[in-house]
Design a protein around this motif. Structure first.
Motif, mmCIF file in Angstrom:
data_model
loop_
_atom_site.group_PDB
_atom_site.id
_atom_site.type_symbol
_atom_site.label_atom_id
_atom_site.label_comp_id
_atom_site.label_asym_id
_atom_site.label_seq_id
_atom_site.Cartn_x
_atom_site.Cartn_y
_atom_site.Cartn_z
ATOM 1 N N THR A 24 1.011 -1.104 -0.417
ATOM 2 C CA THR A 24 -0.358 -0.424 -0.312
ATOM 3 C C THR A 24 0.928 1.348 -0.068
ATOM 4 O O THR A 24 1.492 1.410 0.649
ATOM 5 N N SER A 25 0.866 2.510 -0.560
ATOM 6 C CA SER A 25 1.308 3.160 -1.076
ATOM 7 C C SER A 25 2.617 3.477 -0.986
ATOM 8 O O SER A 25 3.783 4.042 -0.272
ATOM 9 N N PRO A 26 3.004 2.579 -2.639
ATOM 10 C CA PRO A 26 4.353 2.148 -2.690
ATOM 11 C C PRO A 26 5.121 3.825 -3.285
ATOM 12 O O PRO A 26 4.263 4.845 -2.966
ATOM 13 N N HIS A 27 6.443 3.609 -2.640
ATOM 14 C CA HIS A 27 6.586 5.263 -3.463
ATOM 15 C C HIS A 27 8.374 5.556 -3.462
ATOM 16 O O HIS A 27 9.901 4.522 -3.037
ATOM 17 N N LEU A 28 8.524 5.715 -4.538
ATOM 18 C CA LEU A 28 9.974 5.983 -5.507
ATOM 19 C C LEU A 28 11.124 6.030 -4.733
ATOM 20 O O LEU A 28 10.615 7.280 -3.945
ATOM 21 N N LYS A 29 12.251 6.035 -4.069
ATOM 22 C CA LYS A 29 12.749 5.901 -3.131
ATOM 23 C C LYS A 29 15.011 6.221 -4.064
ATOM 24 O O LYS A 29 15.875 6.863 -3.625
ATOM 25 N N GLY A 30 14.862 5.577 -4.938
ATOM 26 C CA GLY A 30 15.805 5.037 -5.916
ATOM 27 C C GLY A 30 15.954 4.679 -7.012
ATOM 28 O O GLY A 30 15.093 4.417 -7.450
ATOM 29 N N VAL A 31 17.064 6.144 -8.073
ATOM 30 C CA VAL A 31 16.577 5.364 -9.110
ATOM 31 C C VAL A 31 18.200 5.298 -9.786
ATOM 32 O O VAL A 31 19.161 5.525 -9.624
ATOM 33 N N TYR A 32 18.950 3.412 -10.220
ATOM 34 C CA TYR A 32 20.285 4.112 -10.384
ATOM 35 C C TYR A 32 20.159 2.735 -11.999
ATOM 36 O O TYR A 32 19.611 2.805 -12.631
ATOM 37 N N THR A 33 21.751 3.076 -12.219
ATOM 38 C CA THR A 33 21.779 3.033 -13.472
ATOM 39 C C THR A 33 22.774 2.554 -13.731
ATOM 40 O O THR A 33 23.677 2.079 -12.656
ATOM 41 N N MET A 34 23.127 1.108 -13.948
ATOM 42 C CA MET A 34 23.511 -0.613 -14.033
ATOM 43 C C MET A 34 24.101 -0.824 -15.016
ATOM 44 O O MET A 34 23.675 -0.883 -16.145
ATOM 45 N N ILE A 35 25.605 -1.115 -14.681
ATOM 46 C CA ILE A 35 26.512 -1.059 -15.874
ATOM 47 C C ILE A 35 27.708 -2.496 -15.440
ATOM 48 O O ILE A 35 27.540 -2.505 -14.734
ATOM 49 N N ILE A 36 27.493 -3.193 -16.596
ATOM 50 C CA ILE A 36 28.125 -4.394 -16.592
ATOM 51 C C ILE A 36 29.195 -3.681 -17.622
ATOM 52 O O ILE A 36 29.110 -4.187 -18.911
ATOM 53 N N LYS A 37 30.610 -4.382 -17.130
ATOM 54 C CA LYS A 37 32.014 -4.319 -18.310
ATOM 55 C C LYS A 37 32.319 -5.653 -18.520
ATOM 56 O O LYS A 37 32.451 -6.523 -17.126
ATOM 57 N N ASP A 38 32.794 -5.659 -19.720
ATOM 58 C CA ASP A 38 34.054 -6.652 -19.780
ATOM 59 C C ASP A 38 35.121 -5.600 -20.302
ATOM 60 O O ASP A 38 35.328 -5.145 -21.586
ATOM 61 N N GLY A 39 35.831 -6.225 -19.128
ATOM 62 C CA GLY A 39 37.255 -4.471 -19.714
ATOM 63 C C GLY A 39 37.028 -4.255 -19.751
ATOM 64 O O GLY A 39 35.918 -2.818 -19.373
ATOM 65 N N GLU A 40 36.693 -2.907 -21.036
ATOM 66 C CA GLU A 40 36.788 -1.555 -21.230
ATOM 67 C C GLU A 40 35.286 -1.478 -21.494
ATOM 68 O O GLU A 40 35.296 -0.187 -21.461
#
Lengths: 123, 123
Positions: A24-40
């Motif tokens: 009930t009443s969910p509220h946004l607390k975080g927005v994240y950019t997720m990156i997976i790197k293989d070397g560079e």
């Protein structure tokens, strides 16, 4: 997210699917950019959203294909086994005011290489 | 967004690029799922984020490739020419408390077919 869903609808649906509970009443607390790197090289990139809920309704599942569901006190977030990035996100969601933003960079084996954060509040 | 940016960093960078001003204390106000349909088929889908800023720093551009920059009172959002979806988003960002979520569905000619909203507040 399913096509055409808002992040609010997706959060409610996913929580229900995994717990049988409706937040009930969910509220946004975080927005994240997720990156997976293989070397560079960036091999994958997606957005992660964290929500809190101020209450729940319904009868909780005991167990799902993800495992046995358990309640923990907020302080246990500091010790429970999880990705270090998730620990930070969940502590912010549970304890801090406002919204956190950030970027997490992981290796292909989900080892955290880099993280950086910003946050803001309504004034 | 550029690869690896958080939405907070992207908002600051884009605002600076288009106005030469740096927003102080930007704060997220809306997260929208945008859908373009060709008949029944979804041909494009992306996320739109709206921010407010409580102040600005720097010397403003007079004109950019986007046009002449102008300040308007908040109430003018009700009449200025713009996509109807943007009008709703900007009015919420300027006037309402909390965060708005939603989905906008447009035709390939950017005619608004459908919109729906949710919102939440920190309690």
């Amino acid at each position: 997210m399913e096509s055409g869903e808002s992040i609010f609808e997706a959060a409610q649906r996913e929580f229900k699917e995994e717990t049988n509970l409706t937040p009930t009443s969910p509220h946004l607390k975080g927005v994240y950019t997720m990156i997976i790197k293989d070397g560079e090289k960036t091999v994958d990139e997606w957005m992660l959203y964290t929500f809190i809920a101020y209450g729940i309704e319904g009868e909780q599942f005991q167990e799902t294909r993800e495992g046995i569901l358990e309640w923990h006190p907020i302080e246990a977030l500091r010790q429970l086994p999880m990705a270090e990035g998730d620990r930070n996100n969940l502590l912010f969601a549970a304890l801090d005011e406002g919204i956190q933003y950030g970027t997490f960079t992981y290796t292909m084996d989900y080892e955290l290489i880099d993280e950086r954060f910003q946050s803001s509040k309504e004034t």
